[in-house]
Design an enzyme around this catalytic site. Structure first.
Site, PDB file in Angstrom:
ATOM      1  N   GLU A 183       0.861  -1.184   0.000  1.00 43.89           N
ATOM      2  CA  GLU A 183       0.000   0.000   0.000  1.00 43.89           C
ATOM      3  C   GLU A 183       0.899   1.235   0.000  1.00 43.89           C
ATOM      4  O   GLU A 183       1.757   1.378   0.871  1.00 43.89           O
ATOM      5  CB  GLU A 183      -0.909   0.010   1.223  1.00 43.89           C
ATOM      6  CG  GLU A 183      -1.824   1.216   1.288  1.00 43.89           C
ATOM      7  CD  GLU A 183      -2.678   1.256   2.550  1.00 43.89           C
ATOM      8  OE1 GLU A 183      -3.643   2.020   2.583  1.00 43.89           O
ATOM      9  OE2 GLU A 183      -2.359   0.511   3.509  1.00 43.89           O
ATOM     10  N   GLU A 238      -8.664  10.737   4.691  1.00 42.99           N
ATOM     11  CA  GLU A 238      -8.821   9.941   5.894  1.00 42.99           C
ATOM     12  C   GLU A 238      -9.199  10.911   7.016  1.00 42.99           C
ATOM     13  O   GLU A 238      -8.519  11.921   7.214  1.00 42.99           O
ATOM     14  CB  GLU A 238      -7.523   9.213   6.245  1.00 42.99           C
ATOM     15  CG  GLU A 238      -7.199   8.079   5.297  1.00 42.99           C
ATOM     16  CD  GLU A 238      -6.006   7.264   5.766  1.00 42.99           C
ATOM     17  OE1 GLU A 238      -6.094   6.039   5.746  1.00 42.99           O
ATOM     18  OE2 GLU A 238      -4.988   7.869   6.140  1.00 42.99           O
TER      19      GLU A 238
END
Length: 510
Positions: A158, A243
């Site tokens: 990631e 986020e």
């Protein structure tokens, strides 16, 4: 200086919920609608004719989140969001747009997946609306997998790219390097994800609300060169959004584009020339900074590999590099090679030797420093302090070349320092900020040098009032700074160093 941020662990059950939510949401919006509102937890909306998909992706909360999505342009904005999670844990949500294959659901005409070793270009524009409240980041999330697609958690790396953040949040792992890529300076963080997969994050120093024509491949190449991405794996998905731990209402994406393609395989076999004039531009007790003049190539130089003693330690798209995590008072030898898009490597530069400064240990000299705070705020735009140097010996002590080091942790690239007042006179002091590797709570230090004078036995310099701030006046966080204290009256400060001639006389260095 920011709190820990464990990455999310998306389980297979979450995938099932996501797909179920997708099935419920698909077709719920009339095809003719140019704008839709979604207040579901896992809702998705196709935009720009199916080339991109907006996803609510509220994976760690059940609080109400609503987004207004323009299906024609792909722009979206959170119209309702008021999260209140601690920043010591994972975020509540990652509302975002994606292109490619996300948990087995693929957008149209994405050009993905592409095997990393065949990736020729990846460029992106990401323009956001940000708010001055809450705790969040504005970030890309790129996923890599051993197969071209998967309907489960990807088994590769990631890669997160933070273009800005607010509040007490940070990527998973620890800061391990700083790299210049695509004309920008990034802090590199590495660490395992919650379920053990590799995570590497690039945090843009000083932050931005938008990046235009970002060369994402440059960062993918850097992560691959660091051993974080397997070149046999596939880039399957590119996402961009926020986020969010706290707040969130008003955050939005004005535009997001991501274009990736395979390399042309043009048969270039000519290597670049060797970079010229490799030189040291500075050193701390745990880092060495280098610069060089650019190499030339018949097609174009794409990056430079930096070697320490024959071992490759990093890569950069620019002509500067800082090697960190070094040992104090140690000589290191460096060379640099240039690479082109075809992977041809130049001959190495001639070596340059860099010796790190002394550091570490506890001082045992006749000078000590005392401290009191002049600024009780931990998250404002300046660090302030009052210091005095005390002669604890039985004879006069020269102050010439005495250096005080106040260690702190921050990610900005430039600072302004001030002497507001000093009993010995501000004109007798010089001050600046230097880098200090990746020491916890102490990757920077305020360096204060005394240019002359003597201090009688038992005497002190008297009050020295100092201050520093980021050059753009944005806020700092002093909560875990190594040298920060809360004393309101002068107290011995063993976490502030006093040096003379490079020798630590007082304090414990980080």
């Amino acid at each position: 200086m920011t709190g820990r941020h464990p990455r999310r662990a998306l389980a297979a059950t979450a995938a099932g919920i996501l797909l179920a939510g997708l099935a419920l949401f698909t077709g719920a919006v009339p095809a003719a609608a140019a704008s839709v509102t979604d207040c579901t937890q896992w809702g998705t909306t196709e935009t720009q004719g199916g080339t991109y998909t907006y996803q609510q992706n509220e994976w760690n909360s059940s609080a109400r989140q609503c987004a207004s999505v323009d299906t024609a342009t792909g722009a979206w904005k959170l119209t309702e969001a008021n999260f209140s999670l601690t920043t010591a844990g994972p975020p509540a949500t990652y509302p975002s747009s994606y292109k490619g294959c996300h948990w087995g659901v693929c957008t149209a005409n994405s050009g993905l997946p592409i095997r990393v070793g065949e990736l020729g270009s990846a460029r992106s524009t990401f323009d956001t609306t940000q708010v001055a409240s809450g705790a969040w980041n504005a970030s890309y999330d790129l996923w890599f997998n051993s197969t071209p697609t998967t309907d489960d958690q990807p088994d590769g790396t990631e890669v997160m790219i933070w273009i800005n953040h607010r509040g007490d949040v940070q990527p998973i792992g620890s800061r391990t390097a700083t790299v210049t890529a695509d004309g920008r300076t990034w802090d590199v963080w590495t660490g395992p994800g919650a379920s053990g997969w590799k995570v590497i994050s690039y945090v843009l120093q000083d932050g931005a609300t938008a990046v235009t024509d970002l060369n994402v491949k440059r960062l993918v190449d850097d992560a691959t060169a660091r051993g974080q991405i397997n070149p046999a794996h596939y880039l399957i998905d590119a996402e961009a959004g926020f986020e969010i731990w706290q707040g969130g209402q008003g955050l939005g994406v004005n535009s997001f584009s991501f274009d990736a393609s395979k390399g042309s395989g043009g048969g270039d076999t000519t290597p670049p020339t060797a970079p010229r004039n490799l030189r040291s531009t500075g050193a701390s007790s745990s880092s060495a900074s280098l610069a060089w003049d650019p190499a030339t190539d018949d097609v174009g130089v794409t990056s430079y590999d930096v070697y320490r003693g024959g071992t490759r330690v990093g890569s950069t798209g620019g002509t500067t590099y800082t090697d960190t995590g070094l040992t104090a008072s140690t000589a290191y030898s460096y060379t640099v090679r240039a690479l082109d898009a075809a992977g041809n490597a130049s001959p190495p530069t001639g070596p340059v030797s860099v010796t790190t400064e002394p550091g570490g240990g506890t001082g045992t000299g006749n000078l000590k420093v005392q401290y009191k705070t002049s600024d009780t705020g931990l998250t404002d735009n300046a660090i302030g302090m009052n210091l005095k140097v005390v002669n604890t010996g039985s004879s006069a002590q020269s102050l010439k070349d005495v250096e005080i080091r106040y260690w702190f942790d921050d990610s900005a690239s430039s600072y302004t320092t001030w002497c507001d007042w000093a009993q010995i006179g501000c004109s007798n002091l010089t001050h600046s900020v230097s880098t200090n590797g990746t020491a916890t709570g102490a990757n920077r230090y305020l360096k204060v040098n005394v240019t002359g004078g003597t201090l009688a036995a038992g005497a002190s310099t008297g009050d020295i009032q100092l201050r520093l701030h980021r050059s753009d006046w944005s806020n700092l966080n002093e909560a875990d700074d190594y040298s920060h204290g809360t004393a309101s009256s002068y107290t011995d400060a063993p976490k502030i160093g006093v040096y003379s001639g490079g020798q630590l006389l007082w304090g414990t260095a980080p």
